[in-house]
Motif scaffolding. Structure first.
Motif, PDB file in Angstrom:
ATOM      1  N   HIS A 189       0.891  -1.166   0.000  1.00  0.00           N
ATOM      2  CA  HIS A 189       0.000   0.000   0.000  1.00  0.00           C
ATOM      3  C   HIS A 189       0.917   1.200   0.000  1.00  0.00           C
ATOM      4  O   HIS A 189       1.638   1.403   0.977  1.00  0.00           O
ATOM      5  N   MET A 232      -1.691   0.556  -5.602  1.00  0.00           N
ATOM      6  CA  MET A 232      -2.754   0.968  -4.679  1.00  0.00           C
ATOM      7  C   MET A 232      -2.160   1.907  -3.629  1.00  0.00           C
ATOM      8  O   MET A 232      -1.217   1.539  -2.922  1.00  0.00           O
ATOM      9  N   TYR A 235      -3.919   4.146   3.100  1.00  0.00           N
ATOM     10  CA  TYR A 235      -4.845   4.922   3.935  1.00  0.00           C
ATOM     11  C   TYR A 235      -4.173   6.090   4.656  1.00  0.00           C
ATOM     12  O   TYR A 235      -4.775   7.132   4.877  1.00  0.00           O
ATOM     13  N   TRP A 268      -9.546   1.035  -0.342  1.00  0.00           N
ATOM     14  CA  TRP A 268     -11.011   1.109  -0.224  1.00  0.00           C
ATOM     15  C   TRP A 268     -11.411   2.105   0.874  1.00  0.00           C
ATOM     16  O   TRP A 268     -11.249   1.839   2.057  1.00  0.00           O
TER      17      TRP A 268
HETATM   18  C1  BGC Z   1      -7.269  -3.188   2.256  1.00  0.00           C
HETATM   19  C2  BGC Z   1      -6.671  -3.520   0.907  1.00  0.00           C
HETATM   20  C3  BGC Z   1      -7.627  -4.353   0.111  1.00  0.00           C
HETATM   21  C4  BGC Z   1      -8.944  -3.619  -0.014  1.00  0.00           C
HETATM   22  C5  BGC Z   1      -9.978  -4.354  -0.839  1.00  0.00           C
HETATM   23  C6  BGC Z   1      -8.677  -2.648   2.152  1.00  0.00           C
HETATM   24  O1  BGC Z   1      -9.274  -2.636   3.392  1.00  0.00           O
HETATM   25  O2  BGC Z   1      -6.445  -2.257   2.925  1.00  0.00           O
HETATM   26  O3  BGC Z   1      -5.458  -4.188   1.087  1.00  0.00           O
HETATM   27  O4  BGC Z   1      -7.073  -4.657  -1.144  1.00  0.00           O
HETATM   28  O5  BGC Z   1      -9.464  -3.413   1.279  1.00  0.00           O
HETATM   29  O6  BGC Z   1     -10.446  -5.451  -0.174  1.00  0.00           O
END
Ligand code: BGC
Length: 729
Positions: A189, A232, A235, A268
């Motif tokens: 991430h 990606m 957060y 997400w």
């Molecule tokens: C996670 C990600 C994941 C995404 C989709 C998020 O809560 O941090 O690693 O790919 O959700 O499920």
């Protein structure tokens, strides 16, 4: 036309056709630009946002969505496929219980990291990518390469290591394996996503140089090796700015400095506003988890008012289409197909065998026929092996063999479950313990465990530390009184073996009382078999720690997890809540073993450590400057009586007069008894350099390297004089 002229003309035509300079093939980018040009404004924008594809948000799922983490409709009339997205690096995830179709669970990221084996990573990536595709997915949300800055972090089990070179190389190999199936993999991430406490509000402060030389370097190397179609963003905030809205991370480092051609998707619920698009974010994922669908109407309104935003939307769409084209997802669509789970489990077993680390052995291992009775204690060893929780959770065929709920509310409750894969170490031990009596006690009662241990020749205690996304550990102790259990069993039986199934490093206060300790991490679909095969010596352990095991949390840069005392664990969380400052400038780029080298603290087990049932010796080290770069050569010999694998680790120990400790290269080598192999290691030049603002700078001077059996135990060494040099970012 005469009969003789016609063939002549035909042959001239053929010659002209076949000898004319071939028209240069369009790059995926050029093709994508044309496709995007043919799109309407609505079609372009539609590609820039997507839903979480689970039926828990009221609205029904679109007919062509695949039950998974995400869905973005494509543009059918132009042949742009839908983006069907699934988690993650350890296999096709079970989506908090929404999917029941079973998938191959690879061992955890830590176990994969302990393999030091890019070739295995590629093979394992190819397997989980193929499963994703056979379930109808063309985007895998894999490629977790964050460095372990916080060993108590709830996602330690998902990540690979604390070292940028190791994480970058292994992460890149896994991504390349996944994408070999003509599907996109993410890399995540991005960036500096080190803890789960205050996961949307942790504000990491770190200098540019420290970031580039550590976590960002891991991402940079993984991009070079893996070419992920997507990145990606994370957060957390970095230097007060949300990672998904950070021009520094997205626009400057990723897209300008590293010339990244793919697209950036948000985590997400990590988007803070339409302005994130201008910072370099290309796609809003799981939009139901954000406050607003920013990349729909608000983005359209902004684009209508401002040509720069409109141009950005074109670029966003082009990057997304280009990533699909680059892997061939348009030409080779993901269609549902049968999966040979038994065949794939063999790959998971190989990964587990390469990742299990032998931490201590006074001679009890490998188990021989001498033990007439074995007491197996604790850790649900009768039913299976532990796995980590959260979005990366995979469930095998038939679901878990045991599930222990840990509370929580809403979505978090689905996540907070301790699941065991159907691979029982007890059964696998029994299958190999011919003529040996094997009894099992669950370990809940210390007195009963002690009695069993006393009655047996050997006691094997299985100890677990469950980790979950969304939830950090307050310390590095084993939970539920297991330290006391191990101490009591070890006091009752001098031949006590401890098998750890932990997400990351733990403390081992009972170490000296035990006969052997095996770190099995979360060993995946065939973990029980892999553990038993190592216990009985069918395979020599060859894993090496990808992370330092501290002797005490006081040795860490942050003795306490920032924010844990003041915030409640929350899986979905709310971006924009009270910010929790996290100071990464304390250690800067000296993460993990580098921090220990800097402070002089002695860990319980250093990075790179791992024992074997055989022994190895290394020949002299020589260094050479070649056209292809700096090369270190040595040779390694198996000096013992068993086959095994060594990981030759090359450390930089002095940089132009400055003592240092940096992994500069590594090579895993399989050797039969007595076998000797030459080893050639390419030295990564950025490991020798400092980040100098606009690129890398190598200071002129003498560079000393050593072969280490771990980051603290150095052997053969050599020195090379290097001139001043600048490297591109
Ligand atoms: C996670 C990600 C994941 C995404 C989709 C998020 O809560 O941090 O690693 O790919 O959700 O499920």
């Amino acid at each position: 036309m005469s009969k003789t002229i016609r063939p002549l003309i035909l042959s001239l035509l053929a010659t002209a056709l076949f000898t004319a300079p071939a028209r240069a093939e369009e790059t995926p980018d050029q093709r994508a630009a044309k496709t995007v040009q043919a799109m309407t404004a609505d079609e372009r924008r539609q590609l820039t946002h997507g839903i979480m594809a689970v039926p828990i948000f009221g609205a029904p799922l679109p007919a062509d969505a695949v039950l998974g983490a995400g869905f973005v409709p494509g543009v059918k009339r132009l042949g742009v496929p839908n983006l069907t997205e699934t988690d993650a690096s350890l296999g096709v995830a079970y989506l908090m219980g929404a999917r029941h179709d079973g998938a191959t669970a690879l061992p955890s990221g830590m176990a994969q990291g302990a393999s030091f084996d890019p070739e295995m990573m590629r093979a394992a990536g190819a397997v989980i990518g193929a499963e994703a595709k056979a379930k109808g997915f063309n985007v895998m949300l894999a490629g977790g390469v964050n460095l372990i800055r916080e060993p108590r972090g709830g996602r330690t089990f998902e990540y690979l290591s604390e070292d940028p070179l190791l994480s970058g190389r292994l992460g890149g190999a896994s991504i390349a394996g996944i994408q070999s199936n003509h599907i996109v993999s993410t890399m995540k991430h991005y960036a500096l996503n080190g803890q789960e406490t205050a996961r949307k509000n942790a504000d990491v402060s770190i200098s540019d140089a420290a970031a580039r030389e550590s976590d960002l370097l891991a991402f940079e190397i993984a991009i070079e090796d893996g070419q992920p179609g997507s990145v990606m963003c994370a957060y957390n905030l970095v230097n007060t700015v949300h990672a998904c809205g950070s021009p520094y991370l997205l626009d400057k480092a990723l897209k300008k400095d590293w010339s990244y051609k793919g697209f950036v998707m948000s985590d997400w619920g990590a988007v803070s506003g339409v302005g994130d698009a201008m910072a370099g974010l290309d796609q809003q994922s799981g939009q139901q988890l954000d406050r607003k669908v920013y990349f729909d109407k608000p983005l359209a309104e902004a684009a209508a008012k401002d040509a720069k935003v409109a141009a950005r939307v074109d670029d966003m769409a082009r990057r997304i289409v280009s990533a699909l084209y680059a892997v061939g997802a348009d030409k080779d669509p993901a269609v549902k197909a049968p999966i040979d789970l038994a065949k794939n489990a063999a790959v998971a077993e190989r990964a587990a065998l390469e990742g299990i680390v032998l931490l201590r052995n006074t001679g009890v291992l490998p188990l021989s026929g001498a033990a007439k009775s074995i007491a197996v204690i604790g850790g649900y060893a009768d039913v299976g092996v532990l796995s980590g929780a959260g979005s990366s959770q995979v469930q095998g065929e038939g679901g878990p063999s045991a599930s222990v709920p840990h509370g929580g509310e809403g979505l978090f409750a689905g996540v907070l479950t301790e699941n065991y894969h159907r691979s029982s170490p007890l059964k696998a031990i029994r299958a190999r313990a011919h003529g040996t009596k094997v009894i099992y006690r669950d370990g809940r009662y210390v007195s009963q465990a002690v009695e069993a241990a006393k009655s047996a020749d050997v006691a094997i205690v299985f100890a677990t530390q469950w980790q979950s996304e969304g939830l950090d550990q307050p310390d590095l102790g084993l939970p539920n009184g297991q330290d006391a259990l191990i101490a009591a069993v070890a006091a009752a039986n001098p031949h006590t073996i401890v098998v750890l199934e932990t997400g990351g490093p733990v403390l081992t206060p009972w170490l000296d009382k035990t006969a052997a300790v095996l770190e099995a991490w979360y060993p995946g679909a065939r973990g029980g078999e892999a553990i038993a095969r190592i216990l009985f010596g069918e395979v020599s352990p060859s894993g090496r720690l990808p992370v330092t095991f501290p002797a005490d949390v006081a040795q860490l840069p942050r003795p306490k997890v920032d924010g844990m005392a003041t915030t409640e664990p929350d899986f979905t969380g709310v971006a924009g809540g009270a910010v929790v400052p996290v100071n990464y400038d304390i250690e800067g780029s000296d993460v993990g073993y580098r921090w220990f080298a800097r402070t002089g603290a002695r860990p319980a087990f250093p990075f790179g450590f791992g024992l074997s049932y055989t022994s190895f010796s290394h020949g002299p080290l020589s260094l050479a400057k070649t056209k292809g770069g700096l090369i270190a050569t040595t040779h390694v010999r198996n000096t013992g009586a068993k086959a095994g694998a060594d990981v030759v680790q090359l450390y930089l120990t002095d940089r132009a007069g400055k003592p240092t400790r940096r992994l500069a290269g590594f090579q895993r080598v399989e050797l039969q008894p007595g076998e000797d192999k030459a080893v050639e290691i390419r030295i990564e030049p950025r490991i020798l350099a400092d980040w100098a603002g606009d690129g890398w700078a190598i200071t002129p001077g003498a560079y000393r390297f050593a072969i280490g059996t771990d980051a603290e135990t150095l052997g053969e060494s050599a020195t090379l004089a290097l001139p001043a040099r600048r490297l591109k970012p």
